[in-house]
Design a protein around this motif. Sequence first.
Motif, PDB file in Angstrom:
ATOM      1  N   ARG A 175       0.823  -1.206   0.000  1.00 18.46           N
ATOM      2  CA  ARG A 175       0.000   0.000   0.000  1.00 18.46           C
ATOM      3  C   ARG A 175       0.860   1.260   0.000  1.00 18.46           C
ATOM      4  O   ARG A 175       0.625   2.187  -0.754  1.00 18.46           O
ATOM      5  CB  ARG A 175      -0.926   0.005   1.218  1.00 18.46           C
ATOM      6  N   SER A 176       1.880   1.308   0.855  1.00 19.68           N
ATOM      7  CA  SER A 176       2.710   2.508   0.964  1.00 19.68           C
ATOM      8  C   SER A 176       4.004   2.419   0.185  1.00 19.68           C
ATOM      9  O   SER A 176       4.644   3.419  -0.099  1.00 19.68           O
ATOM     10  CB  SER A 176       3.044   2.795   2.435  1.00 19.68           C
ATOM     11  N   GLY A 177       4.413   1.189  -0.173  1.00 14.95           N
ATOM     12  CA  GLY A 177       5.672   1.026  -0.877  1.00 14.95           C
ATOM     13  C   GLY A 177       6.864   1.039   0.044  1.00 14.95           C
ATOM     14  O   GLY A 177       8.007   0.987  -0.400  1.00 14.95           O
ATOM     15  N   LYS A 178       6.646   1.100   1.333  1.00 13.89           N
ATOM     16  CA  LYS A 178       7.739   1.149   2.296  1.00 13.89           C
ATOM     17  C   LYS A 178       8.334  -0.244   2.497  1.00 13.89           C
ATOM     18  O   LYS A 178       7.636  -1.253   2.426  1.00 13.89           O
ATOM     19  CB  LYS A 178       7.251   1.682   3.662  1.00 13.89           C
ATOM     20  N   VAL A 179       9.636  -0.262   2.756  1.00  8.70           N
ATOM     21  CA  VAL A 179      10.305  -1.517   3.066  1.00  8.70           C
ATOM     22  C   VAL A 179      10.093  -1.805   4.550  1.00  8.70           C
ATOM     23  O   VAL A 179      10.550  -1.059   5.417  1.00  8.70           O
ATOM     24  CB  VAL A 179      11.817  -1.418   2.759  1.00  8.70           C
ATOM     25  N   LEU A 180       9.364  -2.868   4.837  1.00 11.34           N
ATOM     26  CA  LEU A 180       9.066  -3.187   6.235  1.00 11.34           C
ATOM     27  C   LEU A 180      10.206  -3.973   6.881  1.00 11.34           C
ATOM     28  O   LEU A 180      10.418  -3.893   8.089  1.00 11.34           O
ATOM     29  CB  LEU A 180       7.767  -4.000   6.303  1.00 11.34           C
ATOM     30  N   TYR A 181      10.925  -4.729   6.082  1.00 14.69           N
ATOM     31  CA  TYR A 181      12.060  -5.468   6.623  1.00 14.69           C
ATOM     32  C   TYR A 181      13.317  -4.834   6.079  1.00 14.69           C
ATOM     33  O   TYR A 181      13.498  -4.688   4.871  1.00 14.69           O
ATOM     34  CB  TYR A 181      11.996  -6.940   6.199  1.00 14.69           C
ATOM     35  N   GLY A 182      14.195  -4.381   6.912  1.00 13.52           N
ATOM     36  CA  GLY A 182      15.333  -3.582   6.494  1.00 13.52           C
ATOM     37  C   GLY A 182      16.573  -4.347   6.139  1.00 13.52           C
ATOM     38  O   GLY A 182      17.592  -3.773   5.850  1.00 13.52           O
ATOM     39  N   GLY A 183      16.606  -5.581   6.100  1.00 14.51           N
ATOM     40  CA  GLY A 183      17.843  -6.311   5.900  1.00 14.51           C
ATOM     41  C   GLY A 183      18.241  -6.465   4.457  1.00 14.51           C
ATOM     42  O   GLY A 183      18.767  -7.493   4.050  1.00 14.51           O
ATOM     43  N   GLY A 184      18.030  -5.448   3.638  1.00 15.39           N
ATOM     44  CA  GLY A 184      18.420  -5.549   2.244  1.00 15.39           C
ATOM     45  C   GLY A 184      17.566  -6.538   1.486  1.00 15.39           C
ATOM     46  O   GLY A 184      18.056  -7.278   0.648  1.00 15.39           O
ATOM     47  N   SER A 185      16.277  -6.571   1.787  1.00 21.21           N
ATOM     48  CA  SER A 185      15.386  -7.554   1.179  1.00 21.21           C
ATOM     49  C   SER A 185      15.358  -7.451  -0.333  1.00 21.21           C
ATOM     50  O   SER A 185      15.137  -8.433  -1.015  1.00 21.21           O
ATOM     51  CB  SER A 185      13.962  -7.381   1.733  1.00 21.21           C
ATOM     52  N   GLY A 186      15.596  -6.261  -0.835  1.00 22.14           N
ATOM     53  CA  GLY A 186      15.578  -6.093  -2.277  1.00 22.14           C
ATOM     54  C   GLY A 186      16.951  -6.244  -2.887  1.00 22.14           C
ATOM     55  O   GLY A 186      17.133  -6.053  -4.071  1.00 22.14           O
ATOM     56  N   GLY A 187      17.920  -6.578  -2.082  1.00 19.83           N
ATOM     57  CA  GLY A 187      19.257  -6.737  -2.595  1.00 19.83           C
ATOM     58  C   GLY A 187      20.023  -5.430  -2.673  1.00 19.83           C
ATOM     59  O   GLY A 187      21.131  -5.395  -3.215  1.00 19.83           O
ATOM     60  N   MET A 188      19.460  -4.338  -2.169  1.00 21.71           N
ATOM     61  CA  MET A 188      20.119  -3.045  -2.221  1.00 21.71           C
ATOM     62  C   MET A 188      20.867  -2.800  -0.918  1.00 21.71           C
ATOM     63  O   MET A 188      20.462  -3.255   0.149  1.00 21.71           O
ATOM     64  CB  MET A 188      19.096  -1.918  -2.440  1.00 21.71           C
ATOM     65  N   THR A 189      21.963  -2.074  -1.006  1.00 20.57           N
ATOM     66  CA  THR A 189      22.698  -1.669   0.183  1.00 20.57           C
ATOM     67  C   THR A 189      22.561  -0.175   0.335  1.00 20.57           C
ATOM     68  O   THR A 189      22.387   0.552  -0.650  1.00 20.57           O
ATOM     69  CB  THR A 189      24.186  -2.038   0.072  1.00 20.57           C
ATOM     70  N   ASN A 190      22.645   0.295   1.561  1.00 19.92           N
ATOM     71  CA  ASN A 190      22.525   1.725   1.812  1.00 19.92           C
ATOM     72  C   ASN A 190      23.897   2.270   2.166  1.00 19.92           C
ATOM     73  O   ASN A 190      24.352   2.138   3.305  1.00 19.92           O
ATOM     74  CB  ASN A 190      21.535   1.976   2.952  1.00 19.92           C
TER      75      ASN A 190
END
Length: 277
Positions: free
Chosen positions: A4-19
């Motif tokens: 609904r919001s597009g927010k990442v609820l799990y922060g462990g790089g679930s999409g394979g991206m690093t910050n």
Amino acid sequence: IDPRSGKVLYGGGSGGMTNPVDKNGVPVTGQAYLDTIPPTIRGMVKAIAEYRQAPLTAMALRSPQGAQIAEAVNLYNPAYDATQYGSKAKARNAFATGTNGNTVRSLNVAIQHLDQLGQLSQALGNGDMQAVNKIGQEVAAQTGQPAPTNFNAAKQIVGAEIVKAIVGAGGGVGERETAAQSISAANSPQQLAGTIQTYKCLMAGQLAGQKQQYEKTTGLKDFEGYLSPATINELQAHAGTSASPASGKRLSPAEASKLPPNTAFIGTDGVARQTNP
């Protein structure tokens, strides 16, 4: 990912991206972050994060690439909220093709033309006919009117440009009559140049109000992309002066009555005005 919001609820790089972080260990955002992600998704990430493109669908978010893009959007713009897309897109469209856009375009063109007409007035005042002819040809090309080669011709074009801007910005008969009186009262190139500067200031004030509305309703900071260089210069020239129209401050009739004659100001209705001579 919250569909609904597009927010990442799990922060462990679930999409394979690093910050990535800066030298102080602070996570980077914005363009600095965008430069670190694959070029193939930069355009989409930026467009979604700036509400120029619809958020990904729930189905798309389930794919690895969709999850990657959604995570990148939130890392690029931590304040992103997909539920705001509809209202922000509507606001952006209003400035692209709607009434707000028409007002901005009208004021932008007027300032650009008046900038050249101001240069023409100065050249006429200095008796520099070579500059008068050169600028006159440029004015003719932009306005579609015969090249002005004398004071009266320049005066007529200035009046026409100011009236067009007033009409385009939603001004009424009163504003047009005031403009006509101001132009009529200019009896020399120097006075005409002063009148031109007054109206450029008034128009910059209206644009400042449009800029505030644009940034508030769209969440974007690219308003200057709608403006010509001459208009940007005028907006910047007055933006730091709290008493100028470009500050965006609106004055009540009582407040305006305390201003000196021929002073530009913005009324409580957002319309640019000038005190009586």
